[in-house]
Design a protein around this motif. Structure first.
Motif, PDB file in Angstrom:
ATOM      1  N   UNK A   1       8.170   2.998  20.345  1.00 16.71           N
ATOM      2  CA  UNK A   1       8.030   3.804  21.624  1.00 16.71           C
ATOM      3  C   UNK A   1       7.447   5.341  21.243  1.00 16.71           C
ATOM      4  N   UNK A   2       7.627   6.164  22.211  1.00 20.57           N
ATOM      5  CA  UNK A   2       7.007   7.641  22.155  1.00 20.57           C
ATOM      6  C   UNK A   2       7.866   8.380  21.214  1.00 20.57           C
ATOM      7  N   UNK A   3       9.056   8.093  20.727  1.00 20.64           N
ATOM      8  CA  UNK A   3      10.009   8.896  19.813  1.00 20.64           C
ATOM      9  C   UNK A   3       9.588   8.262  18.483  1.00 20.64           C
ATOM     10  N   UNK A   4       8.643   8.300  18.160  1.00 23.40           N
ATOM     11  CA  UNK A   4       8.237   7.724  16.937  1.00 23.40           C
ATOM     12  C   UNK A   4       8.776   8.395  15.476  1.00 23.40           C
ATOM     13  N   UNK A   5       8.822   9.650  15.620  1.00 25.96           N
ATOM     14  CA  UNK A   5       9.358  10.440  14.429  1.00 25.96           C
ATOM     15  C   UNK A   5      11.092  10.204  14.159  1.00 25.96           C
ATOM     16  N   UNK A   6      11.656  10.024  15.472  1.00 23.95           N
ATOM     17  CA  UNK A   6      13.098   9.966  15.441  1.00 23.95           C
ATOM     18  C   UNK A   6      13.137   8.311  14.884  1.00 23.95           C
ATOM     19  N   UNK A   7      12.473   7.553  15.255  1.00 21.61           N
ATOM     20  CA  UNK A   7      12.562   5.999  14.864  1.00 21.61           C
ATOM     21  C   UNK A   7      12.295   5.833  13.316  1.00 21.61           C
ATOM     22  N   UNK A   8      11.145   6.520  12.713  1.00 24.57           N
ATOM     23  CA  UNK A   8      10.999   6.477  11.515  1.00 24.57           C
ATOM     24  C   UNK A   8      11.985   7.098  10.559  1.00 24.57           C
ATOM     25  N   UNK A   9      12.619   8.287  10.985  1.00 24.20           N
ATOM     26  CA  UNK A   9      13.669   9.076  10.364  1.00 24.20           C
ATOM     27  C   UNK A   9      14.850   8.045  10.161  1.00 24.20           C
ATOM     28  N   UNK A  10      15.024   7.363  11.406  1.00 21.87           N
ATOM     29  CA  UNK A  10      16.413   6.259  11.378  1.00 21.87           C
ATOM     30  C   UNK A  10      16.177   5.149  10.373  1.00 21.87           C
ATOM     31  N   UNK A  11      14.961   4.891  10.283  1.00 22.22           N
ATOM     32  CA  UNK A  11      14.571   3.825   9.376  1.00 22.22           C
ATOM     33  C   UNK A  11      14.721   4.048   8.053  1.00 22.22           C
ATOM     34  N   UNK A  12      14.276   5.177   7.584  1.00 19.43           N
ATOM     35  CA  UNK A  12      14.229   5.897   6.349  1.00 19.43           C
ATOM     36  C   UNK A  12      15.784   5.953   5.949  1.00 19.43           C
ATOM     37  N   UNK A  13      16.504   6.614   6.971  1.00 23.35           N
ATOM     38  CA  UNK A  13      18.120   7.009   6.594  1.00 23.35           C
ATOM     39  C   UNK A  13      18.621   5.472   6.278  1.00 23.35           C
ATOM     40  N   UNK A  14      18.618   4.594   7.154  1.00 17.10           N
ATOM     41  CA  UNK A  14      18.947   3.351   6.928  1.00 17.10           C
ATOM     42  C   UNK A  14      18.704   2.753   5.580  1.00 17.10           C
ATOM     43  N   UNK A  15      17.494   2.824   5.028  1.00 15.10           N
ATOM     44  CA  UNK A  15      17.191   2.267   3.621  1.00 15.10           C
ATOM     45  C   UNK A  15      17.872   3.193   2.759  1.00 15.10           C
ATOM     46  N   UNK A  16      17.824   4.546   2.905  1.00 19.95           N
ATOM     47  CA  UNK A  16      18.866   5.266   1.986  1.00 19.95           C
ATOM     48  C   UNK A  16      20.671   4.834   1.858  1.00 19.95           C
ATOM     49  N   UNK A  17      20.803   4.638   3.260  1.00 22.47           N
ATOM     50  CA  UNK A  17      22.295   4.067   3.211  1.00 22.47           C
ATOM     51  C   UNK A  17      22.537   2.888   2.489  1.00 22.47           C
ATOM     52  N   UNK A  18      21.676   1.951   2.482  1.00 22.97           N
ATOM     53  CA  UNK A  18      21.621   0.618   2.133  1.00 22.97           C
ATOM     54  C   UNK A  18      21.225   0.630   0.605  1.00 22.97           C
ATOM     55  N   UNK A  19      20.872   1.669  -0.002  1.00 23.85           N
ATOM     56  CA  UNK A  19      20.721   1.860  -1.474  1.00 23.85           C
ATOM     57  C   UNK A  19      19.077   1.094  -1.955  1.00 23.85           C
ATOM     58  N   UNK A  20      18.314   1.184  -0.937  1.00 21.95           N
ATOM     59  CA  UNK A  20      17.087   0.923  -1.263  1.00 21.95           C
ATOM     60  C   UNK A  20      16.110   1.900  -1.731  1.00 21.95           C
ATOM     61  N   UNK A  21      16.434   3.065  -1.205  1.00 23.42           N
ATOM     62  CA  UNK A  21      15.951   4.223  -1.802  1.00 23.42           C
ATOM     63  C   UNK A  21      16.771   5.156  -2.325  1.00 23.42           C
ATOM     64  N   UNK A  22      16.535   5.649  -3.610  1.00 21.69           N
ATOM     65  CA  UNK A  22      17.483   6.189  -4.510  1.00 21.69           C
ATOM     66  C   UNK A  22      17.314   7.706  -4.648  1.00 21.69           C
ATOM     67  N   UNK A  23      18.172   8.432  -5.320  1.00 21.01           N
ATOM     68  CA  UNK A  23      17.771   9.824  -5.738  1.00 21.01           C
ATOM     69  C   UNK A  23      16.797  10.181  -6.382  1.00 21.01           C
TER      70      UNK A  23
END
Length: 225
Positions: free
Chosen positions: A16-38
């Protein structure tokens, strides 16, 4: 440092139009799930192409995550998943001590059966010596506690906290016992809840968080010495 090749093929396009929020949520989830690391580098070009976003929109997502201290922008080098320090740990646990005991005491949607199932998963990970499995179960346990608040705002805040917690937990990867001794502490909380002792569980949670924070700070201080 790792590259973001593991997320260059992330599924889905901005819905939808709020693409930046959607992408931030997606990346945040990947970090919370341990798929992206420090330390993982987030390639602007590959992520923009994978998510079907313009670079400007992706930069807006990075700005959101940067404000949450989940990513770090390094001039002339790029964007990286953050590596939390002692001050981050103190802030995270200040939030957790406010939210999680309250959910144990008063959360209207508390699901003891679901929490028990998560404990079973954590114990299975412990028996197998599977640290990532225990870490995932631990994250799921605290996420389920906060879901009991039945508040989307509280859950949104905790989603940010859990993403930062995952980065903190990664710092404990060389301390395999860290997650193992919290399995039975979580189980004790569920036992109290099953007995209807919500106030006692809330008190136990505060003590639990104090001890976890102290252990993390001690480890971080030793690593930086």
């Amino acid at each position: 440092m790792n590259s973001s090749s593991s997320v260059s093929a992330l599924p889905g396009k901005a819905p939808h139009a709020h693409s930046s929020v959607w992408a931030a949520n997606l990346l945040r989830t990947r970090i919370a799930e341990g798929e992206l690391l420090p330390g993982d580098k987030l390639s602007e070009q590959s992520l923009a192409e994978s998510l079907g976003l313009s670079r400007n929109t992706l930069r807006e997502s990075f700005t959101l995550l940067d404000s949450e201290l989940i990513i770090t922008r390094i001039p002339n080098r790029g964007v990286f998943v953050a590596s939390p320090d002692a001050d981050d740990v103190r802030e995270i646990y200040a939030v957790r001590r406010t939210i999680e005991p309250a959910c144990l005491a008063w959360g209207p949607e508390l699901d003891v059966e679901q929490l028990s199932q998560i404990i079973d998963e954590a114990r299975a990970g412990l028996a197998a010596g599977d640290i990532p499995r225990m870490a995932n179960a631990n994250q799921a346990f605290h996420q389920e506690l906060v879901r009991s608040s039945d508040s989307s705002l509280v859950q949104e805040l905790m989603g940010r906290v859990l993403a930062r917690m995952r980065l903190v937990f990664h710092a404990m990867s060389d301390a395999p016992d860290f997650h193992s001794h919290y399995v039975e502490q979580n189980a004790q909380l569920v036992k109290l809840l099953g007995e209807g002792k919500r106030a006692e569980a809330a008190t136990a949670m505060r003590s639990y968080l104090d001890k976890a924070e102290a252990e993390l700070l001690e480890h971080i201080d030793a690593a930086s010495a």
